[in-house]
Design an enzyme around this catalytic site. Structure first.
Site, PDB file in Angstrom:
ATOM      1  N   ASP A  77       0.928  -1.321   0.139  1.00  0.00           N
ATOM      2  CA  ASP A  77       0.065  -0.027   0.074  1.00  0.00           C
ATOM      3  C   ASP A  77       0.927   1.342   0.187  1.00  0.00           C
ATOM      4  OD1 ASP A  77      -2.266   1.737   0.539  1.00  0.00           O
ATOM      5  OD2 ASP A  77      -3.128   0.272   1.566  1.00  0.00           O
ATOM      6  N   ASP A  96      -2.765   5.075  -2.215  1.00  0.00           N
ATOM      7  CA  ASP A  96      -3.642   5.707  -1.201  1.00  0.00           C
ATOM      8  C   ASP A  96      -3.805   7.439  -1.705  1.00  0.00           C
ATOM      9  OD1 ASP A  96      -4.846   5.530   1.555  1.00  0.00           O
ATOM     10  OD2 ASP A  96      -3.861   7.319   1.722  1.00  0.00           O
ATOM     11  N   GLU A 149      -6.497   4.530  -5.194  1.00  0.00           N
ATOM     12  CA  GLU A 149      -7.834   4.996  -4.773  1.00  0.00           C
ATOM     13  C   GLU A 149      -8.146   6.490  -4.996  1.00  0.00           C
ATOM     14  OE1 GLU A 149      -9.409   5.481  -0.221  1.00  0.00           O
ATOM     15  OE2 GLU A 149      -7.511   6.337  -0.749  1.00  0.00           O
ATOM     16  N   HIS A 184     -11.099  -2.021   4.070  1.00  0.00           N
ATOM     17  CA  HIS A 184     -10.786  -1.694   5.664  1.00  0.00           C
ATOM     18  C   HIS A 184     -11.483  -0.356   5.915  1.00  0.00           C
ATOM     19  CE1 HIS A 184      -8.115   0.395   2.922  1.00  0.00           C
ATOM     20  NE2 HIS A 184      -7.828   1.266   4.089  1.00  0.00           N
ATOM     21  N   ASP A 185     -12.169   0.416   4.988  1.00  0.00           N
ATOM     22  CA  ASP A 185     -12.654   1.645   5.265  1.00  0.00           C
ATOM     23  C   ASP A 185     -14.301   1.378   5.154  1.00  0.00           C
ATOM     24  OD1 ASP A 185     -10.568   2.984   5.113  1.00  0.00           O
ATOM     25  OD2 ASP A 185     -10.492   3.440   3.194  1.00  0.00           O
TER      26      ASP A 185
HETATM   27  C1  NOJ Z   1      -7.584   6.129   2.512  1.00  0.00           C
HETATM   28  C2  NOJ Z   1      -7.133   5.150   3.274  1.00  0.00           C
HETATM   29  O1  NOJ Z   1      -8.167   3.680   2.852  1.00  0.00           O
HETATM   30  C3  NOJ Z   1      -7.805   5.223   4.508  1.00  0.00           C
HETATM   31  O2  NOJ Z   1      -8.140   3.898   5.543  1.00  0.00           O
HETATM   32  C4  NOJ Z   1      -7.002   6.358   5.181  1.00  0.00           C
HETATM   33  O3  NOJ Z   1      -7.412   6.747   6.456  1.00  0.00           O
HETATM   34  C5  NOJ Z   1      -7.058   7.502   4.514  1.00  0.00           C
HETATM   35  N1  NOJ Z   1      -6.797   7.169   3.139  1.00  0.00           N
HETATM   36  C6  NOJ Z   1      -5.695   8.494   4.755  1.00  0.00           C
HETATM   37  O4  NOJ Z   1      -4.539   7.777   4.392  1.00  0.00           O
END
Ligand code: NOJ
Length: 577
Positions: A103, A209, A266, A341-342
């Site tokens: 990541d 990210d 992302e 995970h989010d």
């Molecule tokens: C996206 C990530 O998936 C998330 O878990 C993170 O808190 C934020 N970006 C900040 O890096």
């Protein structure tokens, strides 16, 4: 008809499994998952039919945001293991014919990173320009204010004041996650160096990210006021997909190309597929694919993540139809995901986690997702149908800063509004990131077989009924269903990976159905999103025979007189005549 635009690629055909290292498997009894734990489960992942493993950040980090705040990109968070452990993990993947993704979190670092420590130490530091600093503003009363009105993603201003230099630094996320200044060439060189470091160790690519935040609009103007009752406003208009984004992405793409590496970026805050195509079109040389947020944002209300907005079937259909056809028609590529995970567990969020429905719902979502056009992403636990934390767990037990900050802010603003608090708790239970971060449920032993010690985040009580051990190799289990549908996608690559997509029955409120077609061969995919029976009329000229059914979450399908009698959460795919 031949499909002239089809461009084949290994990364299109792959299935990716995402690991959240803190919660996957603890090998040394400290309650925190680790890299040797992951290594011990590689055969499990392989048995699912996975080609690529993506592991959330494992680098050295103070863990303000579970590793998305990195203090050393070339070292590993000690509770997870060492660089040597990562090398073993990569070897373990490769020897099983799987690839491994790191990541890459380079929009921001931790405030504990030596670059930021240096930058903060003096305005004259050679590292000062590695971050984004600005002078304060002063209001009519002469009170010091941040340089602009942007809000941080997790509340408050996006600027933190540094007394010593009388300047603010920008942090789109937590104050402990200062944004890097990508306009400054040494920052880009440093990122390229980090990429090469891990690619040279055998990593096969990256998940990047919030990669569309790296270029900001010069001058960092005030954001338009869209939240009237709030001081700070969403600034994404000026920090998402900024003017130099594609220049920066191409530089990353050139490195990735040299290693034939995989990339998924992302990209929140962008819904225009034309904008995305600039990053993912086949011949652009930037990224293979991105994660867009339209599905996972469809039930987010106007006042932020934990405000209520019921999702609707027309909305979901519109989103899927738009991205599927746009990418197929324009030589781009989609990622396919419902969980990470989010995000919370899809069975609980959009289906039903009642004991009588959750297995069916888990399989229905798998069918809905996997047979679309795109690279499939499975999040740990999704393959066994894990569900959300129960509503009985108080918010005070949650761990994630996004949830805790939102809850704190709510209590401060509405201390006596019990109704609002009740609704917000329900929304947290529905959507909080903690739902995805409870320990992986391996078996029925204490702590779900995740660890011998009390886990850092309490296990979900459901592990007695939902766990891997009771599903592996067991006919009818969610795990076996996932394995078979991932295999099905591969055994009919032309159709499921390279075929056309057509949404059926746009206006139907309960059923999501589509076809995939390649050179005259068509498969229909039918999914009932409701926990009740639904009758659905097949489109004209389509007939389905039992022996054409490729996969079904019941025993066979019930179709008569051009009408399918769909049982709760029924899903199937079948060749059509
Ligand atoms: C996206 C990530 O998936 C998330 O878990 C993170 O808190 C934020 N970006 C900040 O890096």
């Amino acid at each position: 008809m031949a499909q002239p635009t089809v461009k084949r690629a290994w990364w299109k055909e792959s299935s990716v499994y995402q690991i959240y290292p803190a919660s996957f498997k603890d090998s040394n009894g400290d309650g925190v998952g680790d890299i040797p734990g992951i290594i011990s489960k590689l055969d499990y992942i392989k048995a699912l039919g996975i080609d690529i493993i993506w592991c959330c950040p494992i680098y050295k980090s103070p863990q303000i945001d579970m590793g998305y705040d990195i203090s050393d990109y070339k070292d590993i968070h000690a509770p997870y293991g060492t660089v040597a452990d990562v090398e073993k993990l990569i070897e373990g993947c490769h020897s099983r014919g799987m690839k491994f993704l790191m990541d890459l979190v380079v929009n921001h670092t931790s405030d504990q990173h030596k670059w930021f420590q240096e930058a903060k130490s003096s305005k004259d530091s050679p590292y000062r320009d590695w971050y984004i600093w600005k002078k304060p503003k002063y209001d009519a009363e002469g009170k010091r204010q941040p340089p602009n009105n942007w809000g941080a993603v997790w509340g408050g201003s996006a600027w933190e004041y540094d007394e010593a230099s009388d300047e603010y630094y920008l942090h789109i996320f937590a104050p402990e996650q200062p944004d890097l200044n990508w306009e400054h060439p040494p920052v880009r060189d440093a990122v390229h160096d980090i990429m090469r470091f891990w690619l040279d160790k055998g990593a096969d690519g990256f998940r990047l990210d919030v990669i569309n935040f790296i270029s900001k609009v010069p001058g960092l103007p005030d954001a338009p006021i869209t939240r009237k009752d709030q001081v700070y406003q969403p600034g994404d208009k000026y920090f998402a997909c900024g003017p130099r984004l594609h220049e920066y992405l191409l530089q990353l793409g050139n490195i990735l190309k040299q290693y034939n590496a995989f990339s998924v970026g992302e990209m929140p805050s962008v819904q225009d597929p034309k904008e995305i195509l600039n990053a993912v079109a086949y011949d652009r040389g930037e990224l293979n694919m991105i994660f867009n947020f339209e599905i996972v944002d469809m039930d987010i209300g106007k006042e932020g993540k934990f405000s209520r907005r019921p999702w609707t079937m027309p909305k979901l259909k519109g989103i899927v139809d738009k991205w599927q056809n746009f990418m197929i028609d324009n030589d781009g590529w989609n990622s396919l995901y419902l969980e990470n995970h989010d995000q919370s567990r899809c069975v609980s969020r959009w289906g039903s986690d009642l004991p009588e429905f959750r297995t069916l719902a888990a399989k229905m979502f798998a069918t809905f997702l996997v047979l679309q056009s795109g690279t499939v992403f499975v999040y740990q636990g999704q393959e066994i149908g894990m569900i959300n934390i129960p509503i009985s767990r108080p918010v005070t037990e949650y761990k994630d800063l996004e949830t805790l900050n939102a809850w704190k802010e709510l209590l401060e603003r509405y201390p006596n509004d019990k109704e609002r608090q009740r609704i917000t708790h329900e929304e947290i239970q529905l959507k909080s990131r903690d739902n995805a971060r409870t320990p992986m449920q391996w078996n029925t032993s204490k702590y779900a077989g995740f660890s011998t010690a009390e886990p850092w985040q309490r296990e979900n009580e459901s592990y007695h009924d939902i766990n891997a051990e009771s599903q592996i190799g067991v006919k009818g289990s969610v795990f076996q269903y996932w394995a078979s549908i991932l295999a099905l996608r591969k055994s009919h690559k032309d159709i499921f990976i390279y075929g056309n997509f057509k949404l059926l029955d746009v206006d139907h409120e309960d059923v999501f159905a589509y076809t995939r077609t390649f050179e005259g061969k068509t498969v229909i995919i039918v999914t009932n999103f409701r926990k009740r029976p639904v009758k659905w009329s097949l489109p004209q000229k389509i007939t389905i025979q039992q022996d054409q059914v490729l996969v079904s979450n019941y025993d066979g399908v019930s179709v008569a007189d051009e009408t399918a009698s769909l049982r709760p959460f029924e899903a199937f795919a079948a060749f059509v005549n």
